[in-house]
Every structure is written in structure tokens, then in C-alpha cells.
Design an enzyme around this catalytic site. Structure first.
Site: not given
Ligand SMILES: [Mg+2]
Length: 353
Positions: A161, A189, A215, A240, A264
Site C-alpha cells: 500500500k 496499490d 493499482e 479498483d 470485488k
Molecule cells: Mg485496491
């Protein structure tokens, strides 16, 4: 087969350590477990794990909408999944998490009725899933130490992240790559944390660290920005937060804005729409990955079945089972040699206490 009851139960658990991402720090998780009963004695389980700043709903609203959906779905055939979604969509737009819970429970029932594990009911051949594991934002040294911990546990793909100031983000990735060595796959991400200018400055530096993909570098609404970045850099770009629905996927793909779409189940309303997003992406030559929210093993393992069933899902980020202290849902897979191997129990295969 007819739905005779739909029941809801709140469950709470927490991350082993708080998970910091570019827009929030998340520690405690509450999700809604849904149980659907039928007149043939089969029951199915699903889960809603709303994340307000992504899905636009929360647990209370999911519960309230769930009660309304229940009234419309009693008496319906859970295996006739198109009709279930048509009824849900005619009552509420969006509300991906609670629709996902109902969808998941219906697929659980349908696969149980067919006597198949869900991935085979969905047309899949093998129940093997190779997921990454996520490392939240922290100091470069702490993130490097965390990377080593996961590598020692057998993980070979790490999702890092980022999404704060780009100098510190670059230092974080340099520390992680140095600790991980050259053979561990790294992906990033940024959770909308960068601007287009930030992205164009930092991504060429990140390419030198042998990163797999980036991402959601910029804001969810910024499709043009995603395209500008994708056209300027070599690394694959994934959407995303920008992609909730099959229509979002079609827009992103037709704009040539992304190389990957991260599906997701909580964003798109469950497996039925995940299959549509994957098909839209595949028809444009765009690959998919599949990710998760803070959720129990139930939703996480359901995602694994989808990943195992659909060939165009090339990357997997289903790590809630590894980083959350959920005690309510058990089983469904075994972790062997750095991979999840789904059990051959009919349905999702997860037991709920
Ligand atoms: Mg993500």
C-alpha cells in the site's frame, strides 16, 4: 426450490494490526452474515462487508436494505440468479455489499444442490488459488520487516500500500525490494492517493524496482487520468475504486484506460456481476484481478472460488483470511505451499459457528 427465510447477523472482528491505506486506517471490522433457507432443506450463507468510502453504504444501511430485499425474495428460486438480481435491482440501485451477501448465499445453495464445490459449479477446473498478501502503509523499515515476515510464511507475492508523498513512497518500495530480494513479486496499490503528475514522476522510478502492477494511482472518477498514465508508463495499470459495475468496466476498457480491473464482490453486488465484469474485460483484452474487503473467510473463500473458475482473472488479492482475526467462519480451503487449495465440499465449503 423456494426461499423460505433470509436471516441477518452482525459479526465483528479486527485486523491483527491496523491496516493503513491512503485514505484511512482500518482496525475494527463489522460485517453482516446472511443465511438463506429453502423449502428443500438446503441453506446457504453470504456476507456483506461494506466499506463506506468505497461501497457508499455501511452495516446499518446494508441491514435496512437487506430487510426490504428479503420481502421481495421470499418464494423465489435461489438458483434462478438472474431473477434474484432483477428483483434486487428494481428496488435498490447500488448497495453492492448486501446484494453480494444475498447473491453469495444463493450461489452457495445452487452449488450445494448441484453437489459441486462452487468453483466447479461456475465452470472451473482446478481449485488452486495463488493470492498475494497486503502490507499497509508504515515507515520504510517497518514495511520491509513485515515483508520478511510474510516471505518467511511462504508468500511469494506482496501487495504494497502506497499513495502518500511520492518521495516517502519510493523509499518504502526501495526498502521492501531490498528486504524481499529479487524473486518476490511486488505490486502496488496507491488507493487514489496520487495525482497524474505524481504518478508520471514516481512510476518510472518504481519500474526500476521490478514491480508487477500499479493499482488505482489516481482518484476513482479520473478515467482520463488513468488513461494518460497508462499511455505514458510501461507498468500495467489496474482500476479498483474506479470500477464497480460491468458498465464501468466497459467504459474503462473501451477508453484503453487500464490493463487490469480489480473485481470485488462487495463493489459489484456479488458473483453474478463479477462474471459479467470479467466477460466485458476479457472481450476488450483486459485482464482481471480479484480483491476483497475486511471480511470473514466466508466472503474471502467465495472470492477464491470465483478466481479459480474464471481464466481471465490473472491476479488474486484475497488475503483477509491471512490478516484478520475472524473466528466465526472456518475452513473451505487449505494453505499449501504458498497457495490456497479449495476443498471439494459442495457450495462455498465454509462452516459458520
Ligand atoms: Mg485496491
Amino acid at each position: 426450490m423456494q426461499i423460505t427465510d433470509i436471516q441477518f447477523e452482525k459479526v465483528s472482528f479486527s485486523f491483527e494490526q491496523p491496516m493503513k491505506v491512503a485514505f484511512a486506517e482500518i482496525k475494527d471490522i463489522e460485517t453482516l452474515l446472511v443465511k438463506i433457507d429453502t423449502d428443500e432443506g438446503l441453506s446457504g450463507f453470504g456476507e456483506a462487508a461494506p466499506l463506506p468510502f468505497v461501497t457508499g453504504d455501511n452495516l446499518d444501511s446494508a441491514w435496512a436494505v437487506g430487510r426490504e430485499l428479503r420481502k421481495a425474495l421470499l418464494g423465489c428460486d435461489p438458483a434462478a440468479i438472474g431473477g434474484i438480481h432483477r428483483r434486487m435491482d428494481s428496488l435498490y440501485n447500488g448497495c453492492g455489499a448486501i446484494k453480494c451477501a444475498i447473491d453469495m448465499a444463493c450461489y452457495d445453495i445452487a452449488a450445494k444442490a448441484a453437489g459441486m464445490p462452487l468453483y466447479r459449479y461456475l465452470g472451473g477446473e482446478s481449485g488452486h488459488v495463488h493470492s498475494d498478501v497486503t502490507i499497509g502503509i508504515d515507515t520504510p523499515d517497518a514495511m520491509a520487516a513485515k515483508a520478511l515476515e510474510w516471505i518467511e510464511k511462504g508468500f511469494t507475492i506482496l501487495k504494497i500500500k502506497l499513495g502518500e508523498d511520492i518521495e516517502t513512497d519510493l523509499a518504502r518500495m526501495q526498502a521492501v525490494r531490498k528486504a524481499a530480494g529479487p524473486s518476490i513479486a511486488l505490486r502496488i496499490d496507491a488507493n487514489q492517493g496520487w495525482t497524474v503528475k505524481d504518478s508520471l514522476r514516481v512510476i518510472p522510478e518504481l519500474e526500476k524496482l521490478n514491480v508487477g502492477l500499479i493499482e488505482q494511482p489516481v482518484a476513482a472518477w479520473n478515467y482520463e487520468g488513468l488513461r494518460e498514465i497508462r499511455q505514458a508508463v510501461r507498468l500495467p495499470i489496474a482500476a479498483d475504486e474506479s470500477c464497480h459495475t460491468p458498465v464501468d468496466a466497459a467504459r474503462l476498457a473501451s477508453m484503453q484506460a487500464v490493463d487490469f480491473i480489480n473485481i470485488k464482490l462487495m463493489k459489484c453486488g456479488g458473483i453474478y456481476n463479477a462474471i459479467k465484469i470479467n466477460a466485458v474485460a476479457e472481450s476488450f483484452g483486459v485482464s482481471c484481478m480479484i480483491g476483497c474487503m475486511g471480511e470473514s473467510a466466508l466472503a474471502n473463500v467465495a472470492g477464491m472460488h470465483v478466481a479459480a473458475a474464471l481464466d481471465n482473472i490473472k491476479e488474486v488479492d484475497l488475503d483477509a483470511v491471512y490478516i484478520l482475526s475472524d473466528k466465526k467462519a472456518h475452513g473451505g480451503f487449505e494453505h499449501k505451499g504458498g497457495r490456497a487449495v479449495l476443498t471439494d465440499t459442495p457450495g462455498i465449503g465454509v462452516t459458520i459457528d
